[in-house]
Design a protein around this motif. Structure first.
Motif, PDB file in Angstrom:
ATOM      1  N   ASP A 116       0.837  -1.207   0.025  1.00 56.04           N
ATOM      2  CA  ASP A 116       0.006   0.077   0.129  1.00 56.04           C
ATOM      3  C   ASP A 116       0.946   1.251  -0.135  1.00 56.04           C
ATOM      4  O   ASP A 116       0.359   2.403  -0.318  1.00 56.04           O
ATOM      5  CB  ASP A 116      -1.103   0.184   1.288  1.00 56.04           C
ATOM      6  CG  ASP A 116      -2.282  -0.846   1.024  1.00 56.04           C
ATOM      7  OD1 ASP A 116      -2.245  -1.485   0.064  1.00 56.04           O
ATOM      8  OD2 ASP A 116      -2.882  -1.031   1.946  1.00 56.04           O
ATOM      9  N   SER A 117       2.124   1.005   0.308  1.00 49.65           N
ATOM     10  CA  SER A 117       2.964   2.184   0.282  1.00 49.65           C
ATOM     11  C   SER A 117       3.257   3.201  -0.755  1.00 49.65           C
ATOM     12  O   SER A 117       3.095   4.170  -0.809  1.00 49.65           O
ATOM     13  CB  SER A 117       4.333   2.184   1.059  1.00 49.65           C
ATOM     14  OG  SER A 117       5.013   1.185  -0.086  1.00 49.65           O
ATOM     15  N   GLU A 120       0.056   4.973  -1.093  1.00 50.47           N
ATOM     16  CA  GLU A 120       0.176   6.255   0.053  1.00 50.47           C
ATOM     17  C   GLU A 120       1.107   7.379  -0.373  1.00 50.47           C
ATOM     18  O   GLU A 120       0.809   8.527  -0.264  1.00 50.47           O
ATOM     19  CB  GLU A 120       0.563   5.840   1.245  1.00 50.47           C
ATOM     20  CG  GLU A 120      -0.650   4.644   1.858  1.00 50.47           C
ATOM     21  CD  GLU A 120      -0.530   4.257   3.215  1.00 50.47           C
ATOM     22  OE1 GLU A 120       0.542   4.446   3.726  1.00 50.47           O
ATOM     23  OE2 GLU A 120      -1.545   3.640   3.757  1.00 50.47           O
ATOM     24  N   TRP A 121       2.037   7.048  -1.159  1.00 48.21           N
ATOM     25  CA  TRP A 121       2.901   7.943  -1.490  1.00 48.21           C
ATOM     26  C   TRP A 121       2.561   8.807  -2.494  1.00 48.21           C
ATOM     27  O   TRP A 121       2.549  10.186  -2.615  1.00 48.21           O
ATOM     28  CB  TRP A 121       4.391   7.267  -2.208  1.00 48.21           C
ATOM     29  CG  TRP A 121       5.336   8.202  -2.637  1.00 48.21           C
ATOM     30  CD1 TRP A 121       6.310   8.428  -1.823  1.00 48.21           C
ATOM     31  CD2 TRP A 121       5.760   8.509  -4.148  1.00 48.21           C
ATOM     32  NE1 TRP A 121       7.145   9.335  -2.697  1.00 48.21           N
ATOM     33  CE2 TRP A 121       6.787   9.474  -3.936  1.00 48.21           C
ATOM     34  CE3 TRP A 121       5.072   8.191  -5.161  1.00 48.21           C
ATOM     35  CZ2 TRP A 121       7.347   9.890  -5.114  1.00 48.21           C
ATOM     36  CZ3 TRP A 121       5.526   8.938  -6.184  1.00 48.21           C
ATOM     37  CH2 TRP A 121       6.812   9.684  -6.262  1.00 48.21           C
ATOM     38  N   LEU A 123      -0.884   9.523  -2.867  1.00 48.59           N
ATOM     39  CA  LEU A 123      -1.644  10.247  -2.048  1.00 48.59           C
ATOM     40  C   LEU A 123      -0.852  11.555  -1.745  1.00 48.59           C
ATOM     41  O   LEU A 123      -1.518  12.624  -1.649  1.00 48.59           O
ATOM     42  CB  LEU A 123      -2.242   9.526  -0.699  1.00 48.59           C
ATOM     43  CG  LEU A 123      -3.560   8.700  -1.259  1.00 48.59           C
ATOM     44  CD1 LEU A 123      -3.904   7.759  -0.185  1.00 48.59           C
ATOM     45  CD2 LEU A 123      -4.732   9.231  -1.825  1.00 48.59           C
ATOM     46  N   GLN A 124       0.313  11.556  -1.120  1.00 44.71           N
ATOM     47  CA  GLN A 124       0.974  12.762  -0.786  1.00 44.71           C
ATOM     48  C   GLN A 124       1.365  13.777  -2.077  1.00 44.71           C
ATOM     49  O   GLN A 124       1.485  14.735  -1.739  1.00 44.71           O
ATOM     50  CB  GLN A 124       2.131  12.253   0.019  1.00 44.71           C
ATOM     51  CG  GLN A 124       2.060  11.740   1.402  1.00 44.71           C
ATOM     52  CD  GLN A 124       3.148  11.320   2.104  1.00 44.71           C
ATOM     53  OE1 GLN A 124       4.345  11.180   1.380  1.00 44.71           O
ATOM     54  NE2 GLN A 124       3.171  10.644   3.318  1.00 44.71           N
ATOM     55  N   VAL A 150      -6.640   1.732  -2.122  1.00 42.69           N
ATOM     56  CA  VAL A 150      -5.825   2.694  -1.555  1.00 42.69           C
ATOM     57  C   VAL A 150      -6.472   4.025  -1.773  1.00 42.69           C
ATOM     58  O   VAL A 150      -6.435   5.160  -1.071  1.00 42.69           O
ATOM     59  CB  VAL A 150      -4.377   2.618  -1.626  1.00 42.69           C
ATOM     60  CG1 VAL A 150      -3.777   3.720  -0.623  1.00 42.69           C
ATOM     61  CG2 VAL A 150      -3.898   1.447  -1.001  1.00 42.69           C
ATOM     62  N   SER A 154     -10.615   9.314  -2.683  1.00 42.83           N
ATOM     63  CA  SER A 154      -9.565  10.268  -2.611  1.00 42.83           C
ATOM     64  C   SER A 154      -9.597  11.235  -3.487  1.00 42.83           C
ATOM     65  O   SER A 154      -8.676  12.185  -3.527  1.00 42.83           O
ATOM     66  CB  SER A 154      -8.012   9.629  -2.587  1.00 42.83           C
ATOM     67  OG  SER A 154      -7.713   9.362  -3.698  1.00 42.83           O
TER      68      SER A 154
ATOM     69  N   HIS B 208      -3.268   9.326   9.630  1.00 41.11           N
ATOM     70  CA  HIS B 208      -3.735   8.472   8.404  1.00 41.11           C
ATOM     71  C   HIS B 208      -3.684   8.942   7.104  1.00 41.11           C
ATOM     72  O   HIS B 208      -4.147  10.241   6.951  1.00 41.11           O
ATOM     73  CB  HIS B 208      -5.046   7.767   8.871  1.00 41.11           C
ATOM     74  CG  HIS B 208      -5.309   6.744   8.037  1.00 41.11           C
ATOM     75  ND1 HIS B 208      -5.585   6.963   6.543  1.00 41.11           N
ATOM     76  CD2 HIS B 208      -5.614   5.396   8.172  1.00 41.11           C
ATOM     77  CE1 HIS B 208      -6.186   5.643   6.075  1.00 41.11           C
ATOM     78  NE2 HIS B 208      -5.782   4.727   6.939  1.00 41.11           N
ATOM     79  N   SER B 209      -3.181   8.605   5.911  1.00 35.86           N
ATOM     80  CA  SER B 209      -2.836   9.276   4.824  1.00 35.86           C
ATOM     81  C   SER B 209      -4.256   9.557   4.247  1.00 35.86           C
ATOM     82  O   SER B 209      -4.263  10.420   3.435  1.00 35.86           O
ATOM     83  CB  SER B 209      -2.170   8.297   3.649  1.00 35.86           C
ATOM     84  OG  SER B 209      -3.106   7.048   3.632  1.00 35.86           O
ATOM     85  N   ARG B 210      -5.289   8.934   4.426  1.00 35.17           N
ATOM     86  CA  ARG B 210      -6.672   9.106   3.852  1.00 35.17           C
ATOM     87  C   ARG B 210      -7.624  10.343   4.908  1.00 35.17           C
ATOM     88  O   ARG B 210      -8.474  10.519   4.688  1.00 35.17           O
ATOM     89  CB  ARG B 210      -7.604   8.071   3.764  1.00 35.17           C
ATOM     90  CG  ARG B 210      -7.126   7.038   2.920  1.00 35.17           C
ATOM     91  CD  ARG B 210      -7.867   7.122   1.516  1.00 35.17           C
ATOM     92  NE  ARG B 210      -8.975   7.537   1.299  1.00 35.17           N
ATOM     93  CZ  ARG B 210     -10.049   6.863   1.474  1.00 35.17           C
ATOM     94  NH1 ARG B 210      -9.870   5.704   1.166  1.00 35.17           N
ATOM     95  NH2 ARG B 210     -11.356   7.539   1.322  1.00 35.17           N
ATOM     96  N   SER B 323      -9.701  -0.802   7.165  1.00 33.09           N
ATOM     97  CA  SER B 323      -8.549  -1.611   7.458  1.00 33.09           C
ATOM     98  C   SER B 323      -9.388  -2.891   8.374  1.00 33.09           C
ATOM     99  O   SER B 323     -10.560  -2.816   8.324  1.00 33.09           O
ATOM    100  CB  SER B 323      -7.697  -0.778   8.272  1.00 33.09           C
ATOM    101  OG  SER B 323      -8.452  -0.389   9.575  1.00 33.09           O
TER     102      SER B 323
END
Lengths: 642, 642
Positions: A116-117, A120-121, A123-124, A150, A154, B208-210, B323
């Motif tokens: 998932d990283s 998540e990256w 998303l940033q 993920v 979003s 949390h990223s979200r 999750s």
């Protein structure tokens, strides 16, 4: 819009900012620049580049090495993401050192293994409302869905782009499609005829509760195995670009017809027309044909691990029958008696070549006349001389000193050898073996680490376990002797192996997604230990899953037949147990006569010398189990990691 | 239509076809008859009945024991499916014997543990075009999806029916909602204030990223732990019916307000209004409130394992942050220093009660004056006398002989005792311990089986492993000594445990869905062996995950403090390793003074006698690892299973 924010001036110029670019590094500025222009055209803010091909192959052809071309990183596992300003690469710990050596300053290495990283990256890095592009034919369903999961909610959209953007940039420099012959594997080397295999798969379709009307095969090993055909489209893997659709009444093989040998064509069409007639269709037609087939009252069985999101998408959801692996994958994983015999025979011949090599090294390394490159060349030559053998099943890894600390690095020029990973692909079976050797005076820690790796290898090989135990449940037995003193290794513990097919033949192995172990499977057992910048150890054998003496329970029978380096074994760690001596007796019995038959007298003597029984007097034999790991051991290495 | 095909005449009449109905069996004909009439009304051909409640509780209140009421089967895990003609029950091997004893001939027991097997059975039993009914508030999202996955494209439809059909049939006989007080746990017994816990969860939301705006809590342990409240809605589990919605600015607790003690209400409203003010809403309002909240620009974080499909469905897909477990679940799993001290203290007092009981049994069993029932009553009495203790954390299992072979059976009247499973719930910590004892002459096989179970317990407890290793990867260490001779057990190897909360506190444990092990977690370690119809063995201890001497690596510290039965240990199986002696020395040091303080002199002598060091002379201490399991052992039990 935000898109305008990326201009070429934002792209760091590696040659300027970093005046010294090491020779191992690829300058990727121009590739990235061109890719970013394409990304702008398609209105995407990030593009994800996997290391795989349209068949989810672990090893790929040069023309599919998109990630290597865009990043410089040539490891077999990894994912790259290029945004308007950044380029990042994710890979597992086996490849971290290699990636840092190969990538220039355009690229950042992400050492987070969690899948998932990447999402998540993103998303940033990517603002809400923007798009992330992917080639839908390079991602499995599960992987696509994990990205989607993920990013869910979003406001970043995953956009399937069927034109591969790296290929567009690569252009005419991209290696062409292969034209070499696709040939029939002689009956001597096959476990059963392809017609028998097809019938077996069809009866699994009938027995399935959902009664699928077809099986779609996407992995290259699936078509090669099912039709008893081989090619050489991917180095060290005797497979060829293809798909197959096997229905209850028809068989379609999607492949370049011109490349099929006359014998192969004859085999495929011998029973035409009829349910055992293979219709050859163009490779590029697979999508249209599956889409057309899926219009009918059908149910298509797919293995989600090897089917791409692109192909998956042409089959309506309610016509899909999904499992992790196709019935061809799971059937291929269990070798029949003939396949077992073929694989075992290959290991005897492989042991001869290995022993010739180890003896040659022993004689030549002290003279200083061997380096990693010449060593690897020599072993390949030895093996090519043996019957039935076509070539290495992957590039022989013969690393020394520093480089041996890179679990999967290829050979570099150096002056002394201490680790060697060998694999060879013969028509009867594929082999894969690693021996770590040392001709000098190993340090006590090197001996301890080596012996603990060996203990792990033996602990797992000797385990007795119920049938259908998952590999994941037992792989820690290969690690516990290392764990005990705070050591570990960052790669998997083993993988299935093919009959003149892939050296990593999934889904057999010890990882989460691997299938439960049943008798007839072959797997490697390969614990290791890597001290970054100092040395590396791996001890790899191939083992067959067999019935234990205890009814209904299983254990392993090691089929690799090469002794371990006595110079690196600290006998005080080993129990008085007779396992090693029994194994060495087996090596003598199976390999000895073969060496004598070839009149390799010096090698025969080497074998006898290196398989002498270990003896430690009259120790009492009542101690048992892991209970026996005494505190004595944990004090041997105080502050090892300090 | 097909619906008309079920008439009462099709339902087998148990009393007629089977003239003798054993006393352990429930006659379910009338319940099933009534349920099938309801099913006809709702136009469904099958109805699925789980053993859980709307909070996915493992142990449930009587009013939620729908499966037990309809089938007679009272085990804690299982799923029933009633079709127009058949009734089938799936449960795991722990409960097979019990299910066969309790179910009448209306029910068939399905011994296939694979979760897809229920769906596949439905595909066989239910014609295409028909409907399968479920109560959406009794199935987790994942479980619902797994049924949907198997039935996908099969033309059988899963129909959510919000009226629970079993409840409709059960009617006024169904036990009412509880009215007992919900009380505040005194600060002495909590790890931190509820406000500190809420702040911790909110900071996890921020990180949390979200960026979820709320966490929805569905599991009863979650609300009890978060707000430091307890109730007694479920026997042996100090929880109460409730949900909670924790947002960045508000806190809603859905519970019967009238049941909250004055102290509890005061604690919840002490900081009102404000972000640390708990608004109490009616339990039944949770669905409407969550639905209303989900209309806004929000993102709701849920744990998919404990949220029902019914609640999940009211939150739009793009507003879900999923999750496996909520942050409350994962935070609760790691005990802080105070919680660890509380749990350890409970184990010292528990050891005193256990030793009193074992001594009492030792004196009374040979006289023939004890049976399983009186034994269990006595130990419960002993424990209730100790400070802080409210009651058993589950019904004490004190089984003998035949019944001990049922892994989870409750006590039956019998004449000799040999297995006892004890758990007790004190306000400082929950305990769970199993000791198998024998006051006669055990057979050599009983001793070997017992000793191998003990070896498994010790092998796992002594393992050193990297932080964040999943329990699944290491649980086989508890099995290997049994596997070696073809023995095994059919249940899990352990589970987390709460601070005055559930005795099975997930997600800590050794199963696939459990979270990786980190320091501060408590888990039971409980291998066993069950010889059907003969005897049963289990040895269970609770252990804390602690740092190993090797930096960054972990191991277990056993916190249970009761010696094992020397009469059942075959010392020749154990290594010369000092682990047991070290553990026994710890027991003497921690429990001895407590026994003396209570002037339990006879018990103190019993403790000294039963913790004497094992000695086997001057065995050489160099043997190591599982290498040391010699062939000697595997010949001790030739043809055990023949």
């Amino acid at each position: 819009t935000k898109q305008s924010s990326f201009a070429t001036s934002d792209i760091r110029n590696c040659t300027t900012s970093s005046p010294f670019l090491p020779p191992t590094v690829t300058n990727t500025s121009s590739q990235l620049n061109a890719l970013r222009q394409r990304m702008q055209f398609y209105n995407i803010s990030a593009y994800i580049i996997p290391a795989t091909d349209a068949h989810m192959s672990e090893y790929i052809a040069e023309r599919d090495a998109r990630l290597a071309w865009i990043s410089g990183f040539t490891g077999s596992a990894g994912t790259g993401v290029v945004t308007t300003k950044k380029a990042a690469l994710w890979t597992d710990s086996r490849y971290w050192i290699q990636a840092e050596r190969q990538m220039d300053c355009n690229w950042e290495l992400q050492k987070i293994v969690w899948t998932d990283s990447i999402g998540e990256w993103l998303l940033q890095e990517i603002p809400a409302g923007e798009n992330i592009g992917l080639d839908p034919f390079l991602f499995s369903i599960d992987l696509w869905n994990s990205y989607a999961h993920v990013l869910q909610g979003s406001s970043r959209t995953l956009v399937p782009i069927e034109d591969n953007l790296v290929d567009l940039v690569w252009g005419s420099q991209r290696p062409p499609l292969p034209t070499s012959e696709i040939y029939l594997l002689p009956e001597t080397f096959t476990g059963s005829t392809w017609q028998e295999k097809v019938s077996g798969i069809r009866s699994q379709m009938e027995q399935h509760s959902r009664s699928p009307t077809a099986v779609l095969l996407s992995a290259l090993e699936e078509t090669a195995w099912l039709f008893n055909l081989r090619g050489d489209d991917i180095s060290y893997n005797p497979v060829f670009y293809s798909y197959a659709l096997l229905t209850t009444s028809d068989i379609s093989l999607f492949v370049d017809r011109n490349r099929l040998s006359a014998e192969a064509l004859q085999s495929l069409s011998a029973l035409c027309p009829g349910p055992l007639c293979v219709q050859v269709e163009e490779y590029d037609q697979v999508r249209a044909s599956v889409q057309a087939y899926a219009q009918g009252d059908v149910r298509v069985w797919i293995g989600t691990e090897y089917t791409t999101y692109g192909l998956y998408g042409v089959i309506p959801q309610d016509k899909l029958v999904e499992s992790s692996y196709s019935p061809v994958m799971t059937t291929k994983a269990v070798k029949n008696t003939k396949e077992q015999a073929l694989l075992k025979a290959a290991h005897v011949r492989d042991a001869v070549a290995m022993i010739q090599y180890l003896l040659w090294l022993e004689k030549n390394v002290p003279k200083g006349s061997v380096n990693e490159f010449s060593g690897a060349r020599y072993v390949d030559k030895l093996r090519r001389e043996k019957e039935h053998c076509r070539g290495a099943s992957f590039e022989t890894i013969s690393a020394s000193g520093l480089n041996a600390a890179l679990a999967h690095y290829r050979y570099q020029w150096s002056t002394s050898g201490d680790a060697a990973d060998f694999s060879f692909c013969c028509r009867d079976g594929t082999t894969d073996i690693t021996r770590t050797v040392h001709w000098g005076e190993p340090t006590p820690f090197q001996k301890e680490a080596y012996t603990r790796v060996l203990m792990g290898n033996i602990d797992l090989a000797r385990l007795v376990f119920p049938s259908e135990t998952s590999g994941r449940m037992v792989e820690a037995f290969a690690r516990q002797a290392l764990w005990k003193v705070g050591l570990n290794y960052g790669h998997g513990t083993g993988h299935g192996i093919g009959n003149f097919l892939s050296v990593h033949e999934w889904p057999v192995g010890f990882q989460t997604k691997n299938v439960p172990l049943v008798k007839g499977m072959f797997t490697s057992i390969e614990p290791g230990y890597y001290q970054e910048g100092e040395f590396g150890i791996r001890i790899e054998d191939v083992a067959l899953v067999v019935e234990a003496q205890t009814k209904a329970y299983l254990t392993f029978e090691v089929v690799s037949l090469v002794p371990y380096d006595r110079n690196l074994i600290d006998i005080s760690f080993l129990s008085e147990d007779q396992y090693l001596n029994t194994y060495y007796e087996t090596i003598r019995q199976r390999v000895g006569p073969e060496l004598q038959r070839r009149q390799l007298e010096e090698e025969y003597e080497w074998l006898r010398r290196n398989t002498q029984p270990f003896s430690r007097g009259t120790l009492v034999a009542t101690s048992l189990g892991t209970l026996a790991i005494t505190s004595l051991v944990s004090t041997l290495l105080p502050d090892r990691q300090a």
